[in-house]
Design a protein around this motif. Structure first.
Motif, PDB file in Angstrom:
ATOM      1  N   ASP A 162      91.269 -24.335 -16.389  1.00 31.93           N
ATOM      2  CA  ASP A 162      91.810 -23.202 -16.855  1.00 31.93           C
ATOM      3  C   ASP A 162      90.770 -22.562 -17.816  1.00 31.93           C
ATOM      4  O   ASP A 162      91.050 -22.220 -19.002  1.00 31.93           O
ATOM      5  N   PHE A 163      89.802 -21.990 -17.105  1.00 27.54           N
ATOM      6  CA  PHE A 163      88.713 -21.403 -18.201  1.00 27.54           C
ATOM      7  C   PHE A 163      89.007 -19.972 -18.647  1.00 27.54           C
ATOM      8  O   PHE A 163      90.132 -19.306 -18.195  1.00 27.54           O
ATOM      9  N   MET A 164      88.823 -19.554 -19.873  1.00 25.83           N
ATOM     10  CA  MET A 164      88.774 -18.193 -20.437  1.00 25.83           C
ATOM     11  C   MET A 164      87.348 -17.436 -20.507  1.00 25.83           C
ATOM     12  O   MET A 164      86.491 -18.142 -20.538  1.00 25.83           O
ATOM     13  N   LYS A 166      84.087 -27.552 -11.502  1.00 27.24           N
ATOM     14  CA  LYS A 166      83.684 -26.531 -10.339  1.00 27.24           C
ATOM     15  C   LYS A 166      84.163 -27.027  -9.013  1.00 27.24           C
ATOM     16  O   LYS A 166      84.829 -26.309  -8.295  1.00 27.24           O
ATOM     17  N   LYS A 167      83.873 -28.429  -8.831  1.00 33.78           N
ATOM     18  CA  LYS A 167      84.328 -28.926  -7.495  1.00 33.78           C
ATOM     19  C   LYS A 167      86.019 -29.031  -7.502  1.00 33.78           C
ATOM     20  O   LYS A 167      86.543 -29.042  -6.628  1.00 33.78           O
ATOM     21  N   MET A 168      86.587 -29.435  -8.568  1.00 27.22           N
ATOM     22  CA  MET A 168      88.134 -29.473  -8.859  1.00 27.22           C
ATOM     23  C   MET A 168      88.674 -27.902  -8.575  1.00 27.22           C
ATOM     24  O   MET A 168      89.549 -28.095  -7.491  1.00 27.22           O
ATOM     25  N   GLU A 214      90.884 -15.328  -9.941  1.00 28.15           N
ATOM     26  CA  GLU A 214      90.065 -15.010 -11.004  1.00 28.15           C
ATOM     27  C   GLU A 214      89.233 -16.156 -11.613  1.00 28.15           C
ATOM     28  O   GLU A 214      88.205 -15.702 -12.263  1.00 28.15           O
ATOM     29  N   LEU A 215      89.826 -17.121 -11.659  1.00 26.66           N
ATOM     30  CA  LEU A 215      88.983 -18.418 -12.060  1.00 26.66           C
ATOM     31  C   LEU A 215      87.477 -18.686 -11.083  1.00 26.66           C
ATOM     32  O   LEU A 215      86.698 -18.820 -11.966  1.00 26.66           O
ATOM     33  N   GLU A 216      87.765 -18.553 -10.195  1.00 28.92           N
ATOM     34  CA  GLU A 216      86.668 -18.712  -9.220  1.00 28.92           C
ATOM     35  C   GLU A 216      85.680 -17.583  -9.446  1.00 28.92           C
ATOM     36  O   GLU A 216      84.354 -17.596  -9.309  1.00 28.92           O
ATOM     37  N   ARG A 267      81.978 -17.766 -10.365  1.00 33.68           N
ATOM     38  CA  ARG A 267      80.760 -17.185  -9.773  1.00 33.68           C
ATOM     39  C   ARG A 267      79.984 -16.275 -10.299  1.00 33.68           C
ATOM     40  O   ARG A 267      78.651 -16.107 -10.122  1.00 33.68           O
ATOM     41  N   THR A 268      80.509 -15.584 -11.345  1.00 30.55           N
ATOM     42  CA  THR A 268      79.622 -14.560 -11.992  1.00 30.55           C
ATOM     43  C   THR A 268      79.100 -14.972 -13.481  1.00 30.55           C
ATOM     44  O   THR A 268      78.667 -14.016 -14.133  1.00 30.55           O
ATOM     45  N   ASP A 269      79.130 -16.006 -13.636  1.00 32.75           N
ATOM     46  CA  ASP A 269      78.628 -17.145 -14.877  1.00 32.75           C
ATOM     47  C   ASP A 269      79.182 -16.429 -16.037  1.00 32.75           C
ATOM     48  O   ASP A 269      78.538 -16.043 -16.994  1.00 32.75           O
TER      49      ASP A 269
END
Length: 228
Positions: A17-19, A37-39, A61-63, A67-69
């Motif tokens: 659940d990144f911000m 990332k594998k999860m 959105e998380l992906e 992907r866009t660092d």
């Protein structure tokens, strides 16, 4: 010239659940970023509805963030002090679904260290399952359970907390989370949550069992620091 983003927000125990980094967030958990990332990729393969909200963002959105660092991630153990941050660095810290994995002896130590890295008047948002949540009670890695009165020790002499936080603790009961896709369930959850939070203490005492338990509870705690 592009200005460097100042990181003033901390997302503890984030899992996937990144911000976003471009909003000033640092994401933290105990595991390696490659593992997370594998999860995320595994979840993308399994979940057909990728636009459904995970917590704040959808899987899509998380992906895209990864992907866009646009994810700033630092792995560290919450029980290893001091944390790898400066004093007075953060204006907002969110601990969503993490403190229930620690004991009653460990949690005060974690909160004391968070106080060190937070600014005066900054906010600590804690989200956990409520003690009446059957799923939370039966998970073997949950070591602590939370209710309306849990964090009142922050305003006492206990463990030297007196004067570290403003006496305006806000508590919100979550009967049902409002991130459901079905509109009717979302409306019912919103009305129910509003009613229960007119008086969280009484609602917890009289309605928790009759409503089949509350899914969660949220706390908003404001940091107080005195000038040296």
């Amino acid at each position: 010239m592009k200005l460097k983003m100042i990181e003033t927000k901390l997302n503890l125990g984030c899992r996937i659940d990144f911000m976003p980094k471009d909003k000033g967030w640092i994401n933290c958990d105990i595991v390696d970023f490659e593992w997370l990332k594998k999860m995320l990729q595994q979840k993308l393969k399994q979940d057909m509805n990728k636009s459904k909200l995970n917590k704040v963002h959808s899987l899509e959105e998380l992906e895209r963030m990864v992907r866009t660092d646009n994810v700033n991630y630092i792995p560290f153990n919450l029980l290893e002090f001091p944390y790898p941050f400066k004093e007075d660095q953060f204006e907002l810290v969110v601990a969503d679904g993490i403190l229930e994995h620690f004991t009653g002896e460990q949690i005060p130590k974690i909160i004391k260290e968070l106080h060190r890295v937070m600014k005066s008047n900054s906010k600590l948002i804690i989200k956990t399952p409520h003690y009446s949540n059957a799923t939370g009670l039966t998970m073997m890695d949950h070591r602590n359970f939370f209710g309306v009165e849990t964090f009142h020790f922050l305003y006492e002499v206990y463990e030297g907390f007196l004067g570290m936080f403003k006496p305006n603790l806000k508590v919100k009961l979550i009967w049902k989370h409002e991130r459901y896709n079905r509109h009717l369930i979302k409306v019912i959850a919103k009305i129910g949550n509003w009613f229960l939070n007119l008086n969280p203490r009484r609602s917890e005492r009289y309605f928790a069992n009759y409503l089949g338990g509350f899914e969660g509870i949220e706390y908003e705690i404001e940091v107080l620091k005195t000038e040296n």
